[in-house]
Scaffold this motif. Structure first.
Motif, mmCIF file in Angstrom:
data_model
loop_
_atom_site.group_PDB
_atom_site.id
_atom_site.type_symbol
_atom_site.label_atom_id
_atom_site.label_comp_id
_atom_site.label_asym_id
_atom_site.label_seq_id
_atom_site.Cartn_x
_atom_site.Cartn_y
_atom_site.Cartn_z
ATOM 1 N N SER A 15 0.804 -1.224 0.000
ATOM 2 C CA SER A 15 0.000 0.000 0.000
ATOM 3 C C SER A 15 0.827 1.260 0.000
ATOM 4 N N ASN A 16 2.101 1.166 0.458
ATOM 5 C CA ASN A 16 2.893 2.382 0.631
ATOM 6 C C ASN A 16 4.172 2.364 -0.178
ATOM 7 N N ASN A 17 4.216 1.597 -1.185
ATOM 8 C CA ASN A 17 5.401 1.583 -2.049
ATOM 9 C C ASN A 17 5.331 2.791 -2.952
ATOM 10 N N SER A 18 5.836 3.879 -2.447
ATOM 11 C CA SER A 18 5.685 5.166 -3.139
ATOM 12 C C SER A 18 6.904 5.453 -3.990
ATOM 13 N N ALA A 19 7.243 4.545 -4.886
ATOM 14 C CA ALA A 19 8.389 4.765 -5.778
ATOM 15 C C ALA A 19 8.029 5.756 -6.847
ATOM 16 N N PRO A 20 8.936 6.587 -7.251
ATOM 17 C CA PRO A 20 8.670 7.535 -8.333
ATOM 18 C C PRO A 20 8.330 6.800 -9.610
ATOM 19 N N PRO A 21 7.572 7.453 -10.508
ATOM 20 C CA PRO A 21 7.218 6.806 -11.771
ATOM 21 C C PRO A 21 8.429 6.426 -12.592
ATOM 22 N N LEU A 640 10.889 8.277 7.662
ATOM 23 C CA LEU A 640 12.321 8.432 7.397
ATOM 24 C C LEU A 640 12.677 9.829 6.920
ATOM 25 N N SER A 641 11.733 10.545 6.323
ATOM 26 C CA SER A 641 12.009 11.899 5.836
ATOM 27 C C SER A 641 11.656 12.974 6.861
ATOM 28 N N SER A 642 11.224 12.571 8.068
ATOM 29 C CA SER A 642 10.807 13.548 9.079
ATOM 30 C C SER A 642 12.016 14.226 9.725
ATOM 31 N N SER A 643 11.759 15.362 10.335
ATOM 32 C CA SER A 643 12.824 16.079 11.044
ATOM 33 C C SER A 643 13.276 15.315 12.279
ATOM 34 N N LYS A 644 12.374 14.532 12.856
ATOM 35 C CA LYS A 644 12.750 13.742 14.023
ATOM 36 C C LYS A 644 13.822 12.713 13.650
ATOM 37 N N MET A 645 13.673 12.088 12.477
ATOM 38 C CA MET A 645 14.654 11.110 12.019
ATOM 39 C C MET A 645 16.005 11.780 11.788
ATOM 40 N N LYS A 646 16.002 12.971 11.192
ATOM 41 C CA LYS A 646 17.257 13.676 10.948
ATOM 42 C C LYS A 646 17.959 13.999 12.265
ATOM 43 N N GLY A 668 12.828 1.103 -6.817
ATOM 44 C CA GLY A 668 11.415 1.025 -6.499
ATOM 45 C C GLY A 668 11.048 1.642 -5.167
ATOM 46 N N LEU A 669 12.032 1.976 -4.322
ATOM 47 C CA LEU A 669 11.756 2.553 -3.010
ATOM 48 C C LEU A 669 12.644 3.776 -2.803
ATOM 49 N N ALA A 670 12.104 4.761 -2.099
ATOM 50 C CA ALA A 670 12.842 5.999 -1.859
ATOM 51 C C ALA A 670 13.482 6.040 -0.481
ATOM 52 N N ASP A 671 13.353 4.968 0.318
ATOM 53 C CA ASP A 671 13.797 5.006 1.719
ATOM 54 C C ASP A 671 15.294 5.276 1.836
ATOM 55 N N ALA A 699 19.670 1.376 -10.439
ATOM 56 C CA ALA A 699 19.943 1.926 -9.112
ATOM 57 C C ALA A 699 21.103 2.920 -9.147
ATOM 58 N N LEU A 700 22.178 2.566 -9.844
ATOM 59 C CA LEU A 700 23.336 3.465 -9.918
ATOM 60 C C LEU A 700 23.001 4.747 -10.675
ATOM 61 N N ASP A 701 22.213 4.629 -11.741
ATOM 62 C CA ASP A 701 21.806 5.826 -12.487
ATOM 63 C C ASP A 701 20.968 6.761 -11.617
#
Length: 726
Positions: A15-21, A640-646, A668-671, A699-701
């Protein structure tokens, strides 16, 4: 070999695999030929492929050989006897050119159409008498059965025809070959006599026509030379070339004179030019001098006499009388000069026009010269060919007359009909068996090479280094103990998953799995991990690395186990190490380290839980701190992108010497891309025989687009014998 611990996919992954197009589009474009470099199929590599896929090659070879043997058994025929004889159908001294009027006398190629001749030898008309004589002893023979058993071929590129016959009766084979050999020899004598007479008649018919052709071409060539005054193409070309150069020089001289004449005419029309011309006229200058003298005398007398004095009046009258003469002289001089210049200009223009006509005629001749040369060469070629044809016909006529007057010989029997004592079926069976064996081996090798071509994984470290332009920080060998241990752990997790909910939660408070001490691994495996750790430390000697992210291009490459064992190696080296399971989708560190996952990173980010509540030490290594992933959240990327994580990452880096983050796969994942910019770099794990090279390239690109710091590549699972290197 280091391998990720298998875990069940969570609902949040779907449900949350928010990979870019762009990631999804690139995944749809994965093809086996996506490598940047063309594979070098050296002998060493082919042998390595065959050794690695020996089982597949053996299976395919056995299957194809089984089919070949079954087919051979089903198609096996009763024993047969095959005999043959050889016929020389053309003389070896190449006298066939004497009867072939079309063939070049210098050619050494055969004049006989062997394919057509073989069809004639098999024709029903030629076989009619042969069949009648054979059916007297063997009535079962008919035209079609004889044709099926009879084989007529040309022996290579020679002038020999090989005739073979096969049947199950040895005596019948011998009788058929003898009869056919005799009939073919008789046919050749009749054919040769007919051919000689036909050839002579053809030559006699062609000679008058060829002679007339030669005479006509000689007349055309003579008329051409007289009409165009054309004897030699080279002389004509040189003459036109010299005339062109001469006309070019004349044109330059005339153009220069015309330009000078036009310039003179223009200068005369101007005031300054006319004045300059008059200044060069002697008579005009004498008149000017006299007028000036009168002016001087008038000026001198005016100083002492009045203007009405007779002397002054006389001087003025003399001066005035010279002025009409001066103007008249100027007009005469200018008119004469104008006339002279115009006549010169007209003369030059006439010469220019005549020269233009000559140039046009010469240009026409120059343009016509290639056509004339081609026509001349064509006439000479036709005449030469006609003369050669005439000479060849005359020579052939003489030779044919000599041949007809001599004894005519037909085809020669080089090898009498022979029939072997042993049937040929056994040799055919052995040959078919050998061919089947060779075909099965070739099929097995072909299937293996095709599978290798379609396989898009890396199979050797050399392939990985050649195709991936990133530093190789280590090569971790295959380790059977880890494989066995992880399989056992997988079974234990599966059994726990079947325990009712309320019991599993109570067990999780203590430990998900029984505590188990770290096994003793091989020295090669441990040393390979130390090499990876050392290489990471040496990447930046001025400012040591304090935090790294370990990930892979695709699941199952062993990135979690590399992270765990690398943390253990760093701890053993005296570092204060924190291992953070940042894979909030399919967490694995808690299973590999035998810790419960009740509280973890997801709780730290989403709640105000103190850090000390989630940091735990491994049972086998108390100085290694671990933060498990915790409960799987609904949106891992958001946490993972929250300020708390940073802020947590900053605090971790201040507290520990080295922080290792186990991140989800890259494609496929932005994590991993969310946390990597806040660390010192990214380490990518590639598994031999598994990682898809196209996915790794994507992945390297993408990492280049994000401008993330890639520390290097770790090769995992190489099944190479490292023993005895030192």
């Amino acid at each position: 070999m280091i391998e990720n611990y298998p875990s069940q996919p969570s609902n949040s992954d779907r449900s949350n695999n928010s990979a870019p197009p762009s990631f999804q589009n690139q995944q749809n474009q994965l093809v086996p030929w996506a490598e940047e470099e063309e594979e070098d199929w050296s002998v060493q590599k082919i042998l390595g492929v065959l050794r690695r896929r020996a089982l597949v090659m053996t299976g395919v070879t056995i299957a194809v050989m089984t089919i070949a043997v079954i087919s051979l058994v089903l198609k096996q025929k009763p024993p047969e006897y095959e005999g043959n004889f050889q016929l020389l159908v053309e003389p070896v001294n190449d006298d066939s050119k004497e009867v072939d009027v079309v063939k070049d006398s210098n050619s050494q190629m055969s004049s006989l159409d062997y394919e057509s001749q073989i069809q004639v030898l098999k024709s029903p008309e030629l076989m009619r008498d042969t069949l009648k004589k054979l059916q007297a002893s063997y009535p079962e023979i008919d035209y079609y059965s004889l044709l099926d058993s009879l084989k007529i071929t040309r022996l290579g590129e020679t002038k020999i025809i090989l005739v073979s016959y096969r049947s199950s009766n040895r005596d019948q084979t011998q009788a058929v070959l003898k009869r056919i050999a005799k009939d073919y020899l008789d046919y050749s004598k009749i054919r040769r006599q007919t051919k000689l007479r036909q050839g002579l008649q053809f030559v006699e018919n062609q000679l008058p026509f060829t002679q007339n052709r030669v005479d006509q071409l000689q007349k055309e060539l003579q008329f051409f030379r007289q009409n165009y005054n054309f004897d030699n193409p080279e002389a004509q070309a040189e003459q036109i070339s010299s005339q062109t150069v001469e006309l070019s020089q004349q044109r330059q001289a005339i153009d220069l004179q015309l330009a000078q004449a036009r310039a003179n005419l223009t200068s005369l029309k101007e005031k300054n030019g006319a004045t300059a011309m008059l200044n060069n006229a002697p008579l005009y200058q004498q008149l000017i001098t006299q007028i000036r003298q009168f002016d001087v005398q008038i000026a001198t007398e005016s100083t002492r006499l009045r203007d009405k004095n007779p002397t002054i009046q006389t001087l003025k009258e003399k001066r005035a009388s010279l002025l009409p003469l001066l103007r008249q002289q100027a007009q005469q001089l200018l008119g004469a000069k104008f006339a002279e210049v115009e006549i010169q200009l007209q003369t030059l223009e006439v010469k220019s026009q005549e020269l233009t006509k000559i140039e046009q005629k010469l240009a026409q001749r120059r343009n016509q010269l290639p056509i004339l040369i081609r026509q001349y060469a064509e006439l000479q070629r036709k005449l030469q060919f006609a003369n050669e044809s005439l000479n060849r016909f005359l020579s052939i006529r003489e030779n044919l007359q000599i041949q007809i007057s001599q004894t005519e010989l037909g085809w020669q029997l080089l090898q009498v009909p022979t029939t072997p004592e042993i049937p040929i079926s056994s040799s055919d069976t052995l040959r078919s068996f050998v061919l089947g064996l060779v075909a099965s081996i070739i099929s097995g090798v072909g299937i293996v090479l095709l599978m290798e071509k379609l396989d898009n994984a890396y199979h050797t470290v050399d392939d990985l280094k050649r195709k991936v332009k990133q530093p190789l920080l280590g090569n971790i060998p295959f380790e059977q103990q880890i494989q066995t241990k992880q399989n056992r752990t997988s079974k234990q997790i599966f059994s726990l998953s079947r325990i009712p909910n309320f019991l599993s939660k109570k067990i999780a408070k203590v430990s998900v799995l029984p505590q188990e001490e770290q096994g003793e691994y091989s020295s090669n495996f441990s040393e390979a991990l130390r090499v990876v750790y050392t290489n990471i430390k040496l990447l930046s000697s001025d400012s040591p690395l304090h935090s790294i992210v370990i990930s892979s291009a695709m699941p199952g490459d062993g990135k979690s186990t590399v992270a765990l064992h690398l943390a253990q190696i760093a701890t053993a080296m005296g570092q204060r190490v924190l291992l953070v399971d940042a894979d909030l989708r399919k967490p694995t560190i808690h299973n590999l380290s035998h810790l419960n996952n009740l509280w973890g990173l997801s709780n730290l980010i989403s709640t105000n839980l103190p850090v000390g509540e989630v940091i735990r030490q491994l049972p086998s290594m108390s100085k290694l701190s671990v933060i498990t992933a915790g409960p799987v959240p609904s949106d891992p990327a958001k946490l993972l992108s929250s300020s708390k994580m940073k802020q947590l990452m900053i605090d971790f880096q201040k507290t520990f010497d080295l922080v290792i983050y186990d991140a989800p796969p890259l494609v496929g994942l932005a994590d991993a891309s969310l946390i990597a910019p806040h660390t010192d770099g990214l380490l990518i794990v590639v598994r031999i025989h598994k990682t898809n090279s196209s996915i790794l390239k994507i992945a390297l690109d993408n990492l280049k687009i994000y401008r993330l710091n890639i520390l290097g590549i770790v090769c995992n699972g190489q099944k190479t014998n490292f023993n005895g290197l030192y």
